[in-house]
Design a protein around this motif. Structure first.
Motif, PDB file in Angstrom:
ATOM      1  N   PRO A 166       0.858  -1.146  -0.033  1.00 43.70           N
ATOM      2  CA  PRO A 166       0.095   0.048  -0.041  1.00 43.70           C
ATOM      3  C   PRO A 166       0.764   1.337   0.012  1.00 43.70           C
ATOM      4  O   PRO A 166       1.892   1.186   0.789  1.00 43.70           O
ATOM      5  CB  PRO A 166      -0.866  -0.111   1.200  1.00 43.70           C
ATOM      6  N   GLU A 167       0.331   2.381  -0.569  1.00 45.14           N
ATOM      7  CA  GLU A 167       0.947   3.590  -0.629  1.00 45.14           C
ATOM      8  C   GLU A 167       0.242   4.656   0.135  1.00 45.14           C
ATOM      9  O   GLU A 167      -0.873   4.832  -0.301  1.00 45.14           O
ATOM     10  CB  GLU A 167       1.309   3.970  -2.150  1.00 45.14           C
ATOM     11  N   GLN A 168       0.770   5.287   1.062  1.00 41.88           N
ATOM     12  CA  GLN A 168       0.226   6.325   1.702  1.00 41.88           C
ATOM     13  C   GLN A 168       0.386   7.707   0.962  1.00 41.88           C
ATOM     14  O   GLN A 168       1.524   7.893   0.242  1.00 41.88           O
ATOM     15  CB  GLN A 168       0.510   6.371   3.108  1.00 41.88           C
ATOM     16  N   VAL A 169      -0.129   8.723   1.578  1.00 39.55           N
ATOM     17  CA  VAL A 169      -0.067  10.234   1.143  1.00 39.55           C
ATOM     18  C   VAL A 169       1.489  10.658   1.397  1.00 39.55           C
ATOM     19  O   VAL A 169       1.695  10.680   2.668  1.00 39.55           O
ATOM     20  CB  VAL A 169      -1.078  10.988   1.592  1.00 39.55           C
ATOM     21  N   GLN A 171       4.356  13.408   2.779  1.00 38.97           N
ATOM     22  CA  GLN A 171       4.190  14.299   3.609  1.00 38.97           C
ATOM     23  C   GLN A 171       5.148  15.319   3.127  1.00 38.97           C
ATOM     24  O   GLN A 171       6.426  14.984   2.726  1.00 38.97           O
ATOM     25  CB  GLN A 171       4.658  14.000   4.961  1.00 38.97           C
ATOM     26  N   ILE A 187       4.994  11.822  10.622  1.00 40.96           N
ATOM     27  CA  ILE A 187       5.455  10.577  10.214  1.00 40.96           C
ATOM     28  C   ILE A 187       6.674  10.119  11.173  1.00 40.96           C
ATOM     29  O   ILE A 187       7.338   9.086  10.838  1.00 40.96           O
ATOM     30  CB  ILE A 187       6.064  10.771   8.864  1.00 40.96           C
ATOM     31  N   ASP A 214       8.000   9.835   1.593  1.00 42.59           N
ATOM     32  CA  ASP A 214       7.066   8.947   1.366  1.00 42.59           C
ATOM     33  C   ASP A 214       6.732   7.820   2.557  1.00 42.59           C
ATOM     34  O   ASP A 214       7.395   8.067   3.655  1.00 42.59           O
ATOM     35  CB  ASP A 214       7.045   8.059   0.249  1.00 42.59           C
ATOM     36  N   SER A 215       5.672   7.091   2.418  1.00 36.94           N
ATOM     37  CA  SER A 215       5.424   6.208   3.757  1.00 36.94           C
ATOM     38  C   SER A 215       6.735   5.105   4.101  1.00 36.94           C
ATOM     39  O   SER A 215       6.522   4.760   5.137  1.00 36.94           O
ATOM     40  CB  SER A 215       4.046   5.272   3.269  1.00 36.94           C
ATOM     41  N   TYR A 283       6.702  -4.604  -1.260  1.00 36.07           N
ATOM     42  CA  TYR A 283       6.673  -3.272  -0.590  1.00 36.07           C
ATOM     43  C   TYR A 283       8.270  -2.632  -0.756  1.00 36.07           C
ATOM     44  O   TYR A 283       8.210  -1.221  -0.808  1.00 36.07           O
ATOM     45  CB  TYR A 283       6.824  -3.070   1.206  1.00 36.07           C
TER      46      TYR A 283
END
Length: 286
Positions: A166-169, A171, A187, A214-215, A283
């Motif tokens: 999964p990819e998060q928004v 920052q 984060i 990124d995440s 990932y």
């Protein structure tokens, strides 16, 4: 009161009232409009102009009329939320224009849409042949949504049976050469970490137009000087390489020992490491 002053005051009142009423009506009024919302927007705009410029009439009557229109529009929106029949009557139903590559001419005539207009709208969806379309539907707001046939859809990791992490928004931690401490804290990072990453890249923070994390904790920067090439982050690739090296070292230990218990232990560790790499690879490779 001078006429120009009165007009200025009325215009200010009309702008404030129009803003507040638009906020009450919600975001639908500034997106794709239905028939009634289109009529409401035009009418309220005309009433706001009446309040601003018609000096011979009582200005508050225009505000009363605006309030009535807003109340009617809100009532219709609540009615649409409660009743599908009301939605179908007020906004009309969606129409299928293409089915299995076949253009439905009767529905085109019903929507008063020419073949040239249909092709133009398909091109806006990056579709240049009607035969490639599985379904094309005209929504109630006039927008056309297109589903191309499977053989013409782009290949995704899902089609290949590949699991992707999964990819998060991301920052934004640097904007206009300034550090943004709040996104860093969100984060779980700190200014010292950011300065260390910039030192690795050899870039002063003053030269960074935008920096995002990124995440996975990788920093991406865009510089004011577009001629400077910044290397892409390699943290994920380095971690994957380190895991593979550990797996190779364990297999080497397994081959180099003559003790049966040790060989079994190294073999079991190698299998677990292989499974770990398989689990984290999606990932680390996206």
């Amino acid at each position: 009161m001078a006429e120009w002053v009165e007009i200025a005051v009325r215009t200010l009142v009309a702008v404030v009232a129009l803003f507040l009423m638009t906020k009450i009506l919600g975001k639908r009024q500034i997106s794709q409009l239905s028939f009634f919302e289109y009529i409401t927007g035009i009418t309220i705009g005309n009433l706001a102009a009446f309040v601003s410029l018609d000096l011979e009439s009582n200005w508050y009557l225009g505000l009363v009329s605006m309030l009535v229109w807003v109340s009617i529009s809100l009532g219709i929106e609540f009615l649409q939320l409660k009743s599908k029949r009301a939605r179908d009557f007020i906004d009309s139903k969606a129409s299928v224009l293409i089915e299995d590559g076949k253009i439905l001419e009767d529905n085109l005539k019903k929507e008063r849409l020419t073949s040239d207009e249909l092709l133009s709208k398909l091109r806006k969806r990056s579709v240049f042949r009607a035969a490639d379309v599985e379904f094309a539907v005209m929504e109630a707001n006039g927008e056309i949504n297109v589903l191309v046939k499977k053989e013409h859809q782009p290949i995704t990791p899902y089609h290949l049976g590949i699991k992707v992490g999964p990819e998060q928004v991301p920052q934004a931690v640097i904007m206009d050469g300034q550090m943004m401490e709040e996104p860093l804290a969100v984060i779980g990072l700190n200014p010292k970490w950011l300065r260390t990453q910039l030192e690795k890249l050899g870039v002063p923070i003053e030269n960074v137009f935008l920096g995002q994390v990124d995440s996975y904790g990788q920093l991406y920067v865009d510089l004011y000087d577009d001629k400077i090439q910044v290397p892409a982050p390699q943290e994920k690739a380095s971690l994957l390489a380190l895991l593979k090296k550990c797996e190779a070292d364990i297999e080497m230990f397994c081959l180099s020992t003559d003790t049966k218990p040790a060989k079994q232990m190294y073999a079991a560790c190698s299998e677990r490491m292989t499974q770990v790499i398989a689990d984290v690879k999606p990932y680390l490779t996206q």
